[in-house]
Design an enzyme around this catalytic site. Structure first.
Site, PDB file in Angstrom:
ATOM      1  N   PRO A  27     -15.406  11.076   9.762  1.00 23.49           N
ATOM      2  CA  PRO A  27     -14.975  11.205  11.155  1.00 23.49           C
ATOM      3  C   PRO A  27     -13.672  10.463  11.403  1.00 23.49           C
ATOM      4  O   PRO A  27     -13.450   9.374  10.874  1.00 23.49           O
ATOM      5  CB  PRO A  27     -16.133  10.579  11.936  1.00 23.49           C
ATOM      6  N   GLU A  28     -12.799  11.067  12.220  1.00 24.04           N
ATOM      7  CA  GLU A  28     -11.509  10.479  12.538  1.00 24.04           C
ATOM      8  C   GLU A  28     -11.410  10.306  14.052  1.00 24.04           C
ATOM      9  O   GLU A  28     -12.414  10.385  14.753  1.00 24.04           O
ATOM     10  CB  GLU A  28     -10.403  11.355  11.946  1.00 24.04           C
ATOM     11  N   LYS A  77     -10.467   5.210  15.354  1.00 22.19           N
ATOM     12  CA  LYS A  77     -11.711   5.666  14.724  1.00 22.19           C
ATOM     13  C   LYS A  77     -12.930   4.877  15.185  1.00 22.19           C
ATOM     14  O   LYS A  77     -14.036   5.112  14.686  1.00 22.19           O
ATOM     15  CB  LYS A  77     -11.596   5.551  13.201  1.00 22.19           C
TER      16      LYS A  77
END
Length: 301
Positions: A27-28, A77
Site C-alpha cells: 500500500p502507498e 503512507k
C-alpha cells in the site's frame, strides 16, 4: 512499466476505499488516504466501548473507555487512528492516537463481531444498542504495525498528496543530498523526499514522462529548476500549461490523487450496486412469499 491507463485503474480496483487493500503490492499514499476515508465514513455515528482487543503481534494498546468515537487521517503512507472518549465516559481519560504502517497487506475492515475476517490483529468493538460490530486492522502478511502516540514518523518528508508545495520546495532545495546520486527509480522510493511514493506510483510516473529509470536522479530534477513559464502568461494560462505538461514533481501529486478519486468513484458505484441488489432481493423475496401464501391458502383449489 505500466501503461498510463491500465496501471492506475488496475491499482484502483484493489484499493476499494480501504475495504480490502491489495495483498500483492505494498500500500502507498492513495491506499492510506482511502483507508482513512473508509474509517471516517464507516465509523461516523458509531460508539465504541471497552478495551481494544489485541490478537497477535505489536504492542498492547493501553486504552479503555465505556464510550468513544474513532476517526482517522493520513499522511504519506501512514494513517493516524484517534480514539476520543465521549463526555461522561468512564474511566475519564484523554484521547489516544495510534500511527499505523500498512506493511505489504494492511487494511481496515468493519465487520459483525460474529463474522470477523481472518488475520484481524487489532479490534475495536462497538457498544449496544444495535448489532455489535468490530473495526479491524487486517494484515495477512503481518508486516504492518502500529505505534502508540500521534506523531508522524520522523524523517519522512511532506506528503505528496496533501503538501504538494512543501514537497516541491523540500525536493528542489536539497538536490545536493547524496540520495540524488542514485538512479531516479531508486530515489523515488526514498520517503525522506518522496513521502507516499512506492513501486506502482513510481512506475506510472516514469512511464508517463518517458524517463529512463536508471537516469541519475539529480540530472532529472535539476532540469526542473530551469523550467520557467513565460511571465507574460496569465495565471489561468500558467495553470493550463502545468496541467497539460506536468513535470515529475507535479505527477508525484496528481497521479496519487487520480488513484484516490478513482478509488472513491469505484467504491461509490459498488455501494450503489449493492443497494440495488439488496432491493432486488427484497422484492424477489416478497414475491416468493406472496406466491407461497397463495399456494397454502385452503380456498385455492
Amino acid at each position: 512499466m505500466t501503461t498510463s491507463d491500465s496501471g492506475v485503474q488496475r491499482r484502483t480496483r484493489v484499493s476499494e476505499g480501504g475495504l480490502a487493500h491489495s495483498q500483492h503490492m505494498m500500500p502507498e499514499s492513495p491506499e492510506s488516504h482511502l483507508a482513512s476515508h473508509f474509517v471516517n465514513k464507516s465509523c461516523r455515528g458509531l460508539v465504541f466501548g471497552g478495551c481494544v482487543k489485541l490478537v497477535s503481534g505489536n504492542p498492547e494498546v493501553p486504552f479503555e473507555s465505556s464510550a468513544y468515537y474513532i476517526s482517522a487521517s493520513a499522511h504519506g503512507k501512514e494513517l493516524r487512528l484517534t480514539l476520543s472518549p465521549l463526555p461522561g465516559a468512564q474511566p475519564s481519560r484523554e484521547p489516544l492516537a495510534l500511527i499505523f504502517h500498512f506493511g505489504m497487506s494492511g487494511s481496515f475492515q468493519l465487520a459483525p463481531s460474529d463474522a470477523l475476517p481472518p488475520h484481524a490483529h487489532l479490534r475495536f468493538y462497538t457498544t449496544p444498542p444495535g448489532p455489535r460490530l468490530a473495526l479491524c486492522f487486517v494484515d495477512i502478511r503481518c508486516f504492518g504495525h502500529w505505534d502508540i502516540g500521534g506523531e508522524w514518523q520522523p524523517g519522512r518528508g511532506p506528503c505528496v498528496l496533501l503538501e504538494c508545495e512543501q514537497f516541491r520546495e523540500n525536493m528542489l532545495g536539497n538536490l545536493e543530498d547524496q540520495v540524488f546520486d542514485r538512479p531516479i527509480c531508486e530515489a523515488l522510493l526514498g520517503q525522506r523526499f518522496f513521502n507516499g511514493i512506492g513501486n506502482y506510483l513510481r512506475e506510472e510516473i516514469l512511464y508517463r514522462l518517458r524517463i529512463p529509470p536508471f537516469e541519475k536522479a539529480r540530472t532529472v530534477l535539476e532540469a526542473l529548476k530551469q523550467q520557467k513559464l513565460s511571465p507574460e502568461l496569465t495565471m489561468s494560462q500558467k495553470i493550463r500549461a502545468k496541467l497539460q505538461n506536468p513535470d515529475l514533481l507535479e505527477l508525484c501529486h496528481s497521479v496519487p490523487k487520480e488513484v484516490v478519486q478513482l478509488g472513491e468513484s469505484w467504491t461509490s458505484g459498488t455501494q450503489r450496486t449493492q443497494r440495488a441488489q439488496r432491493g432486488l432481493r427484497k422484492q424477489t423475496t416478497a414475491q416468493q412469499l406472496e406466491g407461497t401464501s397463495l399456494q397454502q391458502d385452503p380456498k385455492v383449489p
